[in-house]
Design an enzyme around this catalytic site. Structure first.
Site, PDB file in Angstrom:
ATOM      1  N   ARG A   1     -10.176   0.653   8.202  1.00 20.95           N
ATOM      2  CA  ARG A   1      -9.744  -0.701   8.504  1.00 20.95           C
ATOM      3  C   ARG A   1     -10.785  -1.479   9.285  1.00 20.95           C
ATOM      4  NH1 ARG A   1      -3.889   0.284   8.380  1.00 20.95           N
ATOM      5  NH2 ARG A   1      -2.828  -1.615   8.911  1.00 20.95           N
TER       6      ARG A   1
ATOM      7  N   LYS B   1       0.843  -1.210   0.000  1.00 23.74           N
ATOM      8  CA  LYS B   1       0.000   0.000   0.000  1.00 23.74           C
ATOM      9  C   LYS B   1       0.876   1.258   0.000  1.00 23.74           C
ATOM     10  CE  LYS B   1      -2.032  -1.118   3.908  1.00 23.74           C
ATOM     11  NZ  LYS B   1      -1.346  -2.391   4.223  1.00 23.74           N
TER      12      LYS B   1
ATOM     13  N   ARG C   1      12.016  -5.413   5.296  1.00 24.82           N
ATOM     14  CA  ARG C   1      11.690  -4.003   5.107  1.00 24.82           C
ATOM     15  C   ARG C   1      12.533  -3.092   6.001  1.00 24.82           C
ATOM     16  NH1 ARG C   1       5.808  -1.773   5.645  1.00 24.82           N
ATOM     17  NH2 ARG C   1       5.908  -2.785   7.679  1.00 24.82           N
TER      18      ARG C   1
ATOM     19  N   ARG D   1      -1.128  -8.447  13.231  1.00 24.05           N
ATOM     20  CA  ARG D   1      -1.586  -7.560  12.149  1.00 24.05           C
ATOM     21  C   ARG D   1      -2.329  -8.358  11.094  1.00 24.05           C
ATOM     22  NH1 ARG D   1       4.039  -5.380  10.832  1.00 24.05           N
ATOM     23  NH2 ARG D   1       3.112  -4.236   9.079  1.00 24.05           N
TER      24      ARG D   1
ATOM     25  N   ARG E   1      10.848  -1.300  11.467  1.00 29.00           N
ATOM     26  CA  ARG E   1       9.679  -0.830  12.224  1.00 29.00           C
ATOM     27  C   ARG E   1       9.431  -1.689  13.449  1.00 29.00           C
ATOM     28  NH1 ARG E   1       4.786   0.331   8.141  1.00 29.00           N
ATOM     29  NH2 ARG E   1       3.655  -0.933   9.656  1.00 29.00           N
TER      30      ARG E   1
HETATM   31  P1  AP5 Z   1       4.862  -1.567   1.931  1.00 30.84           P
HETATM   32  O1  AP5 Z   1       4.599  -0.747   0.727  1.00 30.84           O
HETATM   33  O2  AP5 Z   1       5.512  -0.950   3.100  1.00 30.84           O
HETATM   34  O3  AP5 Z   1       3.519  -2.327   2.354  1.00 30.84           O
HETATM   35  P2  AP5 Z   1       2.271  -1.776   3.166  1.00 30.84           P
HETATM   36  O4  AP5 Z   1       1.082  -2.428   2.595  1.00 30.84           O
HETATM   37  O5  AP5 Z   1       2.300  -0.291   3.237  1.00 30.84           O
HETATM   38  O6  AP5 Z   1       2.591  -2.447   4.557  1.00 30.84           O
HETATM   39  P3  AP5 Z   1       2.455  -1.862   6.027  1.00 30.84           P
HETATM   40  O7  AP5 Z   1       3.253  -2.774   6.889  1.00 30.84           O
HETATM   41  O8  AP5 Z   1       2.772  -0.402   6.075  1.00 30.84           O
HETATM   42  O9  AP5 Z   1       0.945  -2.080   6.270  1.00 30.84           O
HETATM   43  P4  AP5 Z   1       0.214  -2.103   7.602  1.00 30.84           P
HETATM   44  O10 AP5 Z   1      -1.173  -2.014   7.140  1.00 30.84           O
HETATM   45  O11 AP5 Z   1       0.550  -3.224   8.496  1.00 30.84           O
HETATM   46  O12 AP5 Z   1       0.820  -0.839   8.367  1.00 30.84           O
HETATM   47  P5  AP5 Z   1       0.310   0.636   8.583  1.00 30.84           P
HETATM   48  O13 AP5 Z   1       1.472   1.519   8.595  1.00 30.84           O
HETATM   49  O14 AP5 Z   1      -0.816   0.963   7.685  1.00 30.84           O
HETATM   50  O15 AP5 Z   1       5.725  -2.839   1.465  1.00 30.84           O
HETATM   51  C1  AP5 Z   1       6.251  -3.746   2.419  1.00 30.84           C
HETATM   52  C2  AP5 Z   1       7.666  -4.185   1.985  1.00 30.84           C
HETATM   53  O16 AP5 Z   1       7.569  -4.887   0.733  1.00 30.84           O
HETATM   54  C3  AP5 Z   1       8.627  -3.002   1.722  1.00 30.84           C
HETATM   55  O17 AP5 Z   1       9.909  -3.395   2.109  1.00 30.84           O
HETATM   56  C4  AP5 Z   1       8.560  -2.780   0.208  1.00 30.84           C
HETATM   57  O18 AP5 Z   1       9.747  -2.231  -0.309  1.00 30.84           O
HETATM   58  C5  AP5 Z   1       8.301  -4.203  -0.291  1.00 30.84           C
HETATM   59  N1  AP5 Z   1       7.443  -4.248  -1.485  1.00 30.84           N
HETATM   60  C6  AP5 Z   1       6.282  -3.535  -1.678  1.00 30.84           C
HETATM   61  N2  AP5 Z   1       5.753  -3.822  -2.886  1.00 30.84           N
HETATM   62  C7  AP5 Z   1       6.591  -4.745  -3.455  1.00 30.84           C
HETATM   63  C8  AP5 Z   1       6.586  -5.437  -4.699  1.00 30.84           C
HETATM   64  N3  AP5 Z   1       5.603  -5.240  -5.602  1.00 30.84           N
HETATM   65  N4  AP5 Z   1       7.583  -6.323  -4.958  1.00 30.84           N
HETATM   66  C9  AP5 Z   1       8.575  -6.533  -4.049  1.00 30.84           C
HETATM   67  N5  AP5 Z   1       8.657  -5.896  -2.840  1.00 30.84           N
HETATM   68  C10 AP5 Z   1       7.668  -5.008  -2.558  1.00 30.84           C
HETATM   69  O19 AP5 Z   1      -0.293   0.548  10.059  1.00 30.84           O
HETATM   70  C11 AP5 Z   1       0.558   0.283  11.144  1.00 30.84           C
HETATM   71  C12 AP5 Z   1      -0.254   0.130  12.401  1.00 30.84           C
HETATM   72  O20 AP5 Z   1      -0.911   1.373  12.703  1.00 30.84           O
HETATM   73  C13 AP5 Z   1      -1.383  -0.899  12.348  1.00 30.84           C
HETATM   74  O21 AP5 Z   1      -0.934  -2.214  12.627  1.00 30.84           O
HETATM   75  C14 AP5 Z   1      -2.309  -0.366  13.441  1.00 30.84           C
HETATM   76  O22 AP5 Z   1      -1.818  -0.686  14.714  1.00 30.84           O
HETATM   77  C15 AP5 Z   1      -2.192   1.139  13.260  1.00 30.84           C
HETATM   78  N6  AP5 Z   1      -3.196   1.633  12.312  1.00 30.84           N
HETATM   79  C16 AP5 Z   1      -2.976   2.143  11.074  1.00 30.84           C
HETATM   80  N7  AP5 Z   1      -4.119   2.489  10.477  1.00 30.84           N
HETATM   81  C17 AP5 Z   1      -5.117   2.185  11.356  1.00 30.84           C
HETATM   82  C18 AP5 Z   1      -6.529   2.287  11.303  1.00 30.84           C
HETATM   83  N8  AP5 Z   1      -7.154   2.774  10.212  1.00 30.84           N
HETATM   84  N9  AP5 Z   1      -7.230   1.877  12.376  1.00 30.84           N
HETATM   85  C19 AP5 Z   1      -6.618   1.393  13.482  1.00 30.84           C
HETATM   86  N10 AP5 Z   1      -5.285   1.251  13.599  1.00 30.84           N
HETATM   87  C20 AP5 Z   1      -4.523   1.647  12.534  1.00 30.84           C
HETATM   88 MG    MG Z   2       2.460   1.093   4.797  1.00 30.87          MG
END
Ligand code: AP5
Ligand code: MG
Length: 214
Positions: free
Chosen positions: A89, A13, A128, A172, A161
């Site tokens: 979410r 994402k 990552r 997660r 992270r």
């Molecule tokens: P990346 O692009 O970082 O993936 P992502 O989907 O953004 O993964 P996240 O870990 O950020 O998602 P998440 O939903 O767990 O975390 P968030 O920050 O939203 O890619 C991942 C890796 O793969 C990278 O190294 C990248 O380079 C690689 N990659 C990507 N695409 C690739 C490809 N095509 N090919 C090869 N490699 C690739 O949320 C964190 C926390 O915040 C949550 O757990 C929760 O506690 C809280 N939170 C956030 N939003 C909410 C909400 N709405 N409600 C409640 N709690 C929330």
């Molecule tokens: Mg992310």
């Protein structure tokens, strides 16, 4: 453009939002990134969020909705459009978002569901790295920085992270299954959902997303 990118942790994402932001100038609002900035700045919201995030649990709906509503109401977002990364979410968040966007007269155009196998998710998260300052994403295997341990964009140190640990990753994934998968169905029922295979390289995924929203 008014889009949501939805999908499990590590699906890409953030990577795709960053591509859309740099190539199309669209505003991206990542709830996870906003929480991480609050944690870094040691605000009350940051402290509260950290107590959930480090275990891989969702931050409560009330504060999350309030935080995102505030951003969505900013004039620049209203002018440029947005990609929401990681929000909504839960069904409660999706319903609240509908209310906010109706009030702002900014209906959603599409919801892009990024999809990959669980094993690929675990592999991606294990490697990552993120920039401590600008939030740029790297991967020691698929997207290494030019200089080991430092950001290409702003030269700040890279870090793993706090929620990229095995227990938190498990939680997660479970939160996604229990709370967020129903949100995918919610948008499918509204006829807004576009499913995109996110297992290919980032450029191919980007092109697939573009095709899916046309
Ligand atoms: P990346 O692009 O970082 O993936 P992502 O989907 O953004 O993964 P996240 O870990 O950020 O998602 P998440 O939903 O767990 O975390 P968030 O920050 O939203 O890619 C991942 C890796 O793969 C990278 O190294 C990248 O380079 C690689 N990659 C990507 N695409 C690739 C490809 N095509 N090919 C090869 N490699 C690739 O949320 C964190 C926390 O915040 C949550 O757990 C929760 O506690 C809280 N939170 C956030 N939003 C909410 C909400 N709405 N409600 C409640 N709690 C929330
Ligand atoms: Mg992310």
């Amino acid at each position: 453009m008014r889009l949501i990118f939805i999908g499990p942790p590590g699906v890409g994402k953030g990577t795709q939002s960053a591509l859309f932001a740099s190539r199309m100038g669209i505003f991206t609002l990542s709830s996870g990134e906003i929480f991480r900035k609050e944690i870094e700045a040691q605000t009350d919201l940051g402290r509260l969020a950290q107590s959930y995030i480090r275990h891989g649990d969702l931050v409560p709906n009330g504060v999350t909705i309030e935080m995102m509503a505030k951003r969505l109401r900013e004039p620049e977002v209203r002018k440029k459009g947005f990609i929401l990364d990681g929000f909504p979410r839960t069904i409660r968040q999706a319903e609240a978002l509908e209310e906010i966007l109706t009030e702002l007269d900014m209906p959603l155009e599409s919801v892009v569901s990024l999809e990959v196998d669980v094993q690929l998710i675990v592999d991606r998260l294990k490697d990552r790295l993120g920039c401590t300052k600008c939030g740029e994403n790297y991967n020691s295997k698929s997207k290494p920085p030019t200089r080991d341990g430092f950001c290409d964009k702003c030269n700040s140190p890279l870090m793993v992270r706090s929620d990229d640990q095995p227990d938190a990753i498990r939680n997660r994934l479970e939160s996604f299954r229990a709370e967020t998968a129903p949100v995918v169905d919610f948008y499918e029922n509204l006829g807004l959902l576009r499913r995109v295979d996110s297992s290919r390289d980032p450029e191919q995924v980007y092109q697939e997303i573009l095709k899916s929203i046309q």
